[in-house]
Design a protein around this motif. Structure first.
Motif, PDB file in Angstrom:
ATOM      1  N   ASP A   1      57.314  31.818   5.025  1.00  0.00           N
ATOM      2  CA  ASP A   1      58.117  32.787   5.755  1.00  0.00           C
ATOM      3  C   ASP A   1      59.401  33.126   5.008  1.00  0.00           C
ATOM      4  O   ASP A   1      60.026  32.246   4.395  1.00  0.00           O
ATOM      5  N   GLN A   2      59.806  34.386   5.101  1.00  0.00           N
ATOM      6  CA  GLN A   2      61.033  34.819   4.427  1.00  0.00           C
ATOM      7  C   GLN A   2      62.279  34.100   4.962  1.00  0.00           C
ATOM      8  O   GLN A   2      63.294  34.025   4.278  1.00  0.00           O
ATOM      9  N   PHE A   3      62.207  33.548   6.174  1.00  0.00           N
ATOM     10  CA  PHE A   3      63.329  32.824   6.756  1.00  0.00           C
ATOM     11  C   PHE A   3      63.120  31.309   6.710  1.00  0.00           C
ATOM     12  O   PHE A   3      63.806  30.565   7.406  1.00  0.00           O
ATOM     13  N   HIS A   4      62.186  30.873   5.893  1.00  0.00           N
ATOM     14  CA  HIS A   4      61.820  29.456   5.853  1.00  0.00           C
ATOM     15  C   HIS A   4      63.031  28.535   5.700  1.00  0.00           C
ATOM     16  O   HIS A   4      63.132  27.510   6.371  1.00  0.00           O
TER      17      HIS A   4
ATOM     18  N   PHE B   1      54.160  20.761   5.856  1.00  0.00           N
ATOM     19  CA  PHE B   1      54.641  22.110   5.527  1.00  0.00           C
ATOM     20  C   PHE B   1      53.550  22.918   4.827  1.00  0.00           C
ATOM     21  O   PHE B   1      53.411  24.120   5.089  1.00  0.00           O
ATOM     22  N   GLU B   2      52.774  22.299   3.973  1.00  0.00           N
ATOM     23  CA  GLU B   2      51.653  23.008   3.331  1.00  0.00           C
ATOM     24  C   GLU B   2      50.670  23.512   4.387  1.00  0.00           C
ATOM     25  O   GLU B   2      50.136  24.617   4.268  1.00  0.00           O
ATOM     26  N   GLN B   3      50.429  22.722   5.400  1.00  0.00           N
ATOM     27  CA  GLN B   3      49.532  23.149   6.471  1.00  0.00           C
ATOM     28  C   GLN B   3      50.135  24.298   7.283  1.00  0.00           C
ATOM     29  O   GLN B   3      49.417  25.201   7.719  1.00  0.00           O
TER      30      GLN B   3
ATOM     31  N   MET C   1      47.165  14.607  20.788  1.00  0.00           N
ATOM     32  CA  MET C   1      47.991  15.613  20.141  1.00  0.00           C
ATOM     33  C   MET C   1      49.459  15.279  20.384  1.00  0.00           C
ATOM     34  O   MET C   1      49.834  14.882  21.474  1.00  0.00           O
ATOM     35  N   ILE C   2      50.251  15.477  19.340  1.00  0.00           N
ATOM     36  CA  ILE C   2      51.686  15.310  19.482  1.00  0.00           C
ATOM     37  C   ILE C   2      52.401  16.589  19.024  1.00  0.00           C
ATOM     38  O   ILE C   2      51.909  17.306  18.165  1.00  0.00           O
ATOM     39  N   ILE C   3      53.540  16.844  19.639  1.00  0.00           N
ATOM     40  CA  ILE C   3      54.394  17.970  19.256  1.00  0.00           C
ATOM     41  C   ILE C   3      55.630  17.353  18.604  1.00  0.00           C
ATOM     42  O   ILE C   3      56.280  16.487  19.191  1.00  0.00           O
ATOM     43  N   LYS C   4      55.944  17.797  17.395  1.00  0.00           N
ATOM     44  CA  LYS C   4      57.057  17.195  16.660  1.00  0.00           C
ATOM     45  C   LYS C   4      57.575  18.156  15.605  1.00  0.00           C
ATOM     46  O   LYS C   4      56.968  19.200  15.355  1.00  0.00           O
ATOM     47  N   LYS C   5      58.671  17.772  14.980  1.00  0.00           N
ATOM     48  CA  LYS C   5      59.166  18.515  13.827  1.00  0.00           C
ATOM     49  C   LYS C   5      58.382  18.047  12.604  1.00  0.00           C
ATOM     50  O   LYS C   5      58.051  16.864  12.497  1.00  0.00           O
ATOM     51  N   PRO C   6      58.069  18.946  11.684  1.00  0.00           N
ATOM     52  CA  PRO C   6      57.347  18.526  10.480  1.00  0.00           C
ATOM     53  C   PRO C   6      58.210  17.584   9.642  1.00  0.00           C
ATOM     54  O   PRO C   6      59.425  17.759   9.556  1.00  0.00           O
ATOM     55  N   GLU C   7      57.542  16.596   9.026  1.00  0.00           N
ATOM     56  CA  GLU C   7      58.275  15.575   8.282  1.00  0.00           C
ATOM     57  C   GLU C   7      57.832  15.448   6.828  1.00  0.00           C
ATOM     58  O   GLU C   7      58.525  14.826   6.039  1.00  0.00           O
ATOM     59  N   SER C   8      56.695  15.997   6.487  1.00  0.00           N
ATOM     60  CA  SER C   8      56.175  15.763   5.140  1.00  0.00           C
ATOM     61  C   SER C   8      55.833  17.076   4.450  1.00  0.00           C
ATOM     62  O   SER C   8      55.639  18.114   5.087  1.00  0.00           O
ATOM     63  N   LYS C   9      55.735  16.985   3.135  1.00  0.00           N
ATOM     64  CA  LYS C   9      55.311  18.141   2.339  1.00  0.00           C
ATOM     65  C   LYS C   9      53.929  18.603   2.787  1.00  0.00           C
ATOM     66  O   LYS C   9      53.671  19.806   2.876  1.00  0.00           O
ATOM     67  N   GLU C  10      53.059  17.672   3.078  1.00  0.00           N
ATOM     68  CA  GLU C  10      51.702  18.009   3.515  1.00  0.00           C
ATOM     69  C   GLU C  10      51.718  18.811   4.821  1.00  0.00           C
ATOM     70  O   GLU C  10      50.957  19.767   4.977  1.00  0.00           O
TER      71      GLU C  10
ATOM     72  N   VAL D   1      50.155  18.448  16.217  1.00  0.00           N
ATOM     73  CA  VAL D   1      49.345  17.702  15.262  1.00  0.00           C
ATOM     74  C   VAL D   1      48.281  16.901  16.018  1.00  0.00           C
ATOM     75  O   VAL D   1      48.588  16.215  16.995  1.00  0.00           O
ATOM     76  N   LYS D   2      47.062  17.025  15.540  1.00  0.00           N
ATOM     77  CA  LYS D   2      45.938  16.249  16.085  1.00  0.00           C
ATOM     78  C   LYS D   2      45.211  15.619  14.909  1.00  0.00           C
ATOM     79  O   LYS D   2      44.764  16.327  14.003  1.00  0.00           O
ATOM     80  N   ASP D   3      45.126  14.300  14.892  1.00  0.00           N
ATOM     81  CA  ASP D   3      44.452  13.573  13.808  1.00  0.00           C
ATOM     82  C   ASP D   3      44.973  13.994  12.433  1.00  0.00           C
ATOM     83  O   ASP D   3      44.198  14.264  11.516  1.00  0.00           O
ATOM     84  N   GLU D   4      46.304  14.096  12.315  1.00  0.00           N
ATOM     85  CA  GLU D   4      47.003  14.434  11.076  1.00  0.00           C
ATOM     86  C   GLU D   4      46.785  15.873  10.596  1.00  0.00           C
ATOM     87  O   GLU D   4      47.137  16.217   9.470  1.00  0.00           O
ATOM     88  N   ILE D   5      46.205  16.710  11.446  1.00  0.00           N
ATOM     89  CA  ILE D   5      45.986  18.122  11.123  1.00  0.00           C
ATOM     90  C   ILE D   5      46.930  18.963  11.979  1.00  0.00           C
ATOM     91  O   ILE D   5      46.991  18.791  13.203  1.00  0.00           O
ATOM     92  N   VAL D   6      47.666  19.879  11.341  1.00  0.00           N
ATOM     93  CA  VAL D   6      48.540  20.805  12.069  1.00  0.00           C
ATOM     94  C   VAL D   6      47.644  21.865  12.711  1.00  0.00           C
ATOM     95  O   VAL D   6      46.981  22.629  12.013  1.00  0.00           O
TER      96      VAL D   6
END
Length: 172
Positions: free
Chosen positions: A40-43, A12-14, A1-10, A52-57
């Motif tokens: 979120d209203q503040f998105h 964010f969809e998750q 598992m890694i902790i990171k900032k989201p980088e892709s549209k996928e 993320v674990k195995d490309e799943i948020v």
């Protein structure tokens, strides 16, 4: 598992899907939608961290330093709690996939979050804690204040945490 900032549209969809599962299906704060997404209203001003674990948020949290915060919109008085010159943050939307809740995901994502905000000289954080999770937030140093906000089935307790409490939980 890694902790990171989201980088892709996928990713964010998750995030939107996790928010929906939590804040529509589990905690009935928002209305159901056919697309099963909750943005979120503040998105636009949120900063996100994801687990993320195995490309799943499998978990996420958001934070933001720009007022108005969601607590301001809920008419919660926070100004009297903010020392002069203090930098503050609102922490929101802590969501861990149900399958991962009794693991170290929550600890790891919060540890990374607190490293980021303290590196920005932020000394005070605010949250709206789901009423069923107050003991958890108190255990990690959050202090309740004011009255609960929300609606039946989705009540939240305004809480804050200061820098010394953060360092007790996550020492440098």
């Amino acid at each position: 598992m890694i902790i990171k900032k989201p980088e892709s549209k996928e990713e964010f969809e998750q995030i939107f899907k996790l928010n929906y599962e939590t804040f529509v299906e589990e905690i009935p704060q928002h209305e159901a939608r056919q697309d099963r997404k909750l943005i979120d209203q503040f998105h636009s001003k949120n900063n996100y961290l994801i687990a993320v674990k195995d490309e799943i948020v499998i978990g996420m949290v958001s934070y933001n330093t720009q007022r108005p915060f969601s607590l301001d919109k809920k008419k919660v008085e926070i100004d009297s709690l903010i020392p002069e010159g203090a930098k503050v943050v609102e922490i929101r939307l802590l969501v861990i996939d149900k399958k991962w809740r009794k693991t170290r995901v929550t600890f790891q994502i919060l540890k990374k979050l607190f490293e980021l905000v303290t590196a920005q000289d932020i000394t005070l954080g605010f949250i709206s804690a789901a009423s069923g999770r107050l003991d958890f937030y108190k255990k990690i140093g959050f202090v309740p204040f004011g009255e609960m906000v929300g609606k039946q089935g989705a009540f939240y307790q305004p809480m804050y945490i200061n820098e010394s409490s953060l360092h007790n939980i996550f020492p440098k």
